[in-house]
Design a protein around this motif. Sequence first.
Motif: not given
Length: 78
Positions: A7-29
């Motif tokens: 669930s925690a992983i999904l929340k981080r991925l969903e936040a990336m998708r829900a953002s209004d940013a137009t550039e590529v976003q990245s997260r480290r795990f």
Amino acid sequence: MEKSELSAILKRLEAMRASDATEVQSRRFEKEGVERGQVAYDPATATYTLQEFKPDQTFEFDNIDLVAIELYDLLTDN
């Protein structure tokens, strides 16, 4: 009851998708302070790219569930 790691992983991925940013976003795990992988989300193509650090491999996903499962496996693998 223990908190869901998936669930925690999904929340981080969903936040990336829900953002209004137009550039590529990245997260480290990481696991226990050691970076295990990085996920980049490209809103133009709606795809996730997972780069695993050990071994050095890269995977591309167009499904949030699949990248979450792969990350879960990466982070829970002993």
